[in-house]
Design a protein around this motif. Sequence first.
Motif, mmCIF file in Angstrom:
data_model
loop_
_atom_site.group_PDB
_atom_site.id
_atom_site.type_symbol
_atom_site.label_atom_id
_atom_site.label_comp_id
_atom_site.label_asym_id
_atom_site.label_seq_id
_atom_site.Cartn_x
_atom_site.Cartn_y
_atom_site.Cartn_z
ATOM 1 N N ASN A 127 0.811 -1.209 0.000
ATOM 2 C CA ASN A 127 0.000 0.000 0.000
ATOM 3 C C ASN A 127 0.852 1.271 0.000
ATOM 4 N N ARG A 128 2.062 1.183 0.556
ATOM 5 C CA ARG A 128 2.947 2.352 0.582
ATOM 6 C C ARG A 128 3.306 2.823 -0.826
ATOM 7 N N ILE A 129 3.259 1.928 -1.798
ATOM 8 C CA ILE A 129 3.664 2.266 -3.160
ATOM 9 C C ILE A 129 2.597 3.092 -3.886
ATOM 10 N N CYS A 130 1.361 3.045 -3.416
ATOM 11 C CA CYS A 130 0.312 3.831 -4.075
ATOM 12 C C CYS A 130 0.711 5.297 -4.148
ATOM 13 N N ALA A 131 0.288 5.952 -5.215
ATOM 14 C CA ALA A 131 0.605 7.368 -5.404
ATOM 15 C C ALA A 131 -0.087 8.215 -4.343
ATOM 16 N N SER A 132 0.475 9.396 -4.094
ATOM 17 C CA SER A 132 -0.153 10.335 -3.168
ATOM 18 C C SER A 132 -1.344 10.985 -3.847
ATOM 19 N N GLN A 133 -2.092 11.773 -3.086
ATOM 20 C CA GLN A 133 -3.291 12.413 -3.635
ATOM 21 C C GLN A 133 -2.956 13.504 -4.646
ATOM 22 N N GLU A 134 -1.676 13.905 -4.732
ATOM 23 C CA GLU A 134 -1.317 14.989 -5.641
ATOM 24 C C GLU A 134 -1.242 14.545 -7.102
ATOM 25 N N THR A 135 -1.220 13.259 -7.352
ATOM 26 C CA THR A 135 -1.070 12.776 -8.722
ATOM 27 C C THR A 135 -2.303 13.081 -9.565
ATOM 28 N N SER A 136 -2.081 13.248 -10.870
ATOM 29 C CA SER A 136 -3.203 13.506 -11.774
ATOM 30 C C SER A 136 -3.961 12.222 -12.103
ATOM 31 N N ASN A 137 -3.327 11.061 -11.888
ATOM 32 C CA ASN A 137 -3.977 9.776 -12.148
ATOM 33 C C ASN A 137 -4.624 9.284 -10.861
ATOM 34 N N LYS A 138 -5.905 9.582 -10.687
ATOM 35 C CA LYS A 138 -6.572 9.270 -9.426
ATOM 36 C C LYS A 138 -6.610 7.771 -9.148
ATOM 37 N N ALA A 139 -6.706 6.952 -10.209
ATOM 38 C CA ALA A 139 -6.753 5.502 -10.017
ATOM 39 C C ALA A 139 -5.493 5.006 -9.320
ATOM 40 N N ALA A 140 -4.353 5.674 -9.541
ATOM 41 C CA ALA A 140 -3.092 5.243 -8.931
ATOM 42 C C ALA A 140 -3.025 5.550 -7.444
ATOM 43 N N THR A 141 -3.986 6.334 -6.927
ATOM 44 C CA THR A 141 -3.989 6.649 -5.499
ATOM 45 C C THR A 141 -4.660 5.553 -4.684
ATOM 46 N N GLY A 142 -5.089 4.480 -5.359
ATOM 47 C CA GLY A 142 -5.781 3.414 -4.652
ATOM 48 C C GLY A 142 -5.043 2.091 -4.716
ATOM 49 N N LEU A 143 -5.346 1.223 -3.756
ATOM 50 C CA LEU A 143 -4.832 -0.144 -3.736
ATOM 51 C C LEU A 143 -5.883 -1.037 -4.410
ATOM 52 N N TYR A 144 -5.429 -1.818 -5.383
ATOM 53 C CA TYR A 144 -6.348 -2.625 -6.202
ATOM 54 C C TYR A 144 -6.360 -4.059 -5.697
ATOM 55 N N PHE A 145 -7.548 -4.551 -5.366
ATOM 56 C CA PHE A 145 -7.751 -5.934 -4.948
ATOM 57 C C PHE A 145 -8.471 -6.661 -6.074
ATOM 58 N N ASN A 146 -7.863 -7.738 -6.579
ATOM 59 C CA ASN A 146 -8.453 -8.480 -7.688
ATOM 60 C C ASN A 146 -8.397 -9.970 -7.362
ATOM 61 N N GLY A 147 -9.515 -10.497 -6.903
ATOM 62 C CA GLY A 147 -9.590 -11.913 -6.559
ATOM 63 C C GLY A 147 -10.595 -12.630 -7.432
ATOM 64 N N ASN A 148 -10.214 -13.770 -7.993
ATOM 65 C CA ASN A 148 -11.110 -14.512 -8.888
ATOM 66 C C ASN A 148 -11.628 -15.802 -8.263
ATOM 67 N N GLY A 149 -11.433 -15.962 -6.953
ATOM 68 C CA GLY A 149 -11.866 -17.183 -6.278
ATOM 69 C C GLY A 149 -10.793 -18.242 -6.210
ATOM 70 N N LYS A 150 -9.683 -18.035 -6.926
ATOM 71 C CA LYS A 150 -8.547 -18.969 -6.904
ATOM 72 C C LYS A 150 -7.275 -18.274 -6.438
ATOM 73 N N THR A 151 -7.057 -17.055 -6.903
ATOM 74 C CA THR A 151 -5.909 -16.255 -6.456
ATOM 75 C C THR A 151 -6.383 -14.845 -6.140
ATOM 76 N N LEU A 152 -5.655 -14.193 -5.253
ATOM 77 C CA LEU A 152 -5.915 -12.792 -4.920
ATOM 78 C C LEU A 152 -4.682 -11.987 -5.282
ATOM 79 N N GLU A 153 -4.865 -10.942 -6.099
ATOM 80 C CA GLU A 153 -3.787 -10.035 -6.444
ATOM 81 C C GLU A 153 -4.043 -8.690 -5.764
ATOM 82 N N VAL A 154 -3.011 -8.177 -5.100
ATOM 83 C CA VAL A 154 -3.068 -6.859 -4.473
ATOM 84 C C VAL A 154 -2.017 -6.012 -5.183
#
Length: 362
Positions: A127-154
């Motif tokens: 989570n420390r790697i996420c961009a700060s709020q100052e970035t123009s790419n708002k999506a990069a300011t978040g931590l992405y959780f992607n789980g398909n029921g077999k693996t979880l990617e953070v």
Amino acid sequence: MKIDTKSFAEKAANLLQFNDKDIDYLTWQGDRLMIQVGSGVTAYTDVENIGDEPVILPQKAIELIKKINTETCDIEIDGGQIVIKYNKSRAKFNMAEKLYAAEIYDGDVPKMNTIPNELLPTIKKVNRICASQETSNKAATGLYFNGNGKTLEVVATDGYRIVIYTVKNCKTKMQMLIPKQLVEKILSLAAGKKCDIEVCTVEYSGKKAMFKIGEYTVITPMLIFEKYIDYKTLQKNSEKGQIVAVNPYELRETIERAQICAERNSPIIISASAENKEIQIMAKSQNKRIVEEIPSNFVENDVERGFNPIWLNEILSFYDTDVDMVFGSGATTPMYILDDNDNQSLYCLLLPMRYKKEEFAQ
């Protein structure tokens, strides 16, 4: 009403973690203590039932309750004031102005997914790697959780680095992008409670994420994950490269010493020799220069890159044992590290910095 001082103060302090610069109060109504902030985040927990009339508790009143050294204290409402009685003392506080009405979800809660507590220390690092709020790419300011029921990617990125933490054989099924600062608060609460995190999405004033951490519930809007970086393609395209084996702890110490000589925002140079099986770390400023050498168990081919020392050291801190740094073929191609085992994998990629080679010549 007589309340348990320690229990009430602990719950109030935990909820106040979710405040922002505009909100410094809690709402106590019925059997719920809650906080609602302007960004749409709601956090609440159960307490003793005070009745239907809402009580707005300012932060100063909560700070006093935390300091009371009796097992219980009395709270009374006198018009627009809160009266706290303890020992032979009493204190009065004006009710804080109520700015936001707490949005409590009363619908049926869908089946929740579990993020085990043992994963949280690594997720905190990612989570420390996420961009700060100052970035123009708002999506990069978040931590992405992607789980398909077999693996979880953070996944986290700041535009210069990307980290993919994969948990294998994980039944969690979820897809959500949560703001960095809120993830920090949720992880902090889960660490204090030493419990798993339960999570699902709910349809309530739009689709939102619901987290349950012990007896606490947090509901938050999500960022738009459809705009997130195509990290799977990026990872696939970076599989080939020149391998340099390193001890991450040894390299970090060397980089920290090199930083003493480096100017602000200046790169450090990593230069690996296949013939000598060694790595040179170089840094310079106007009047100072440092060159250190450390051994490597394996250097596939000669390679040289410039990196931001702070960003590189943060990535190296994710690893405890020897790892392979894999460098792309061109001077501007990224470097990545992949630590993969039966249960988990951790992939970190870092873009290089440009530099003038002659400035680092001996």
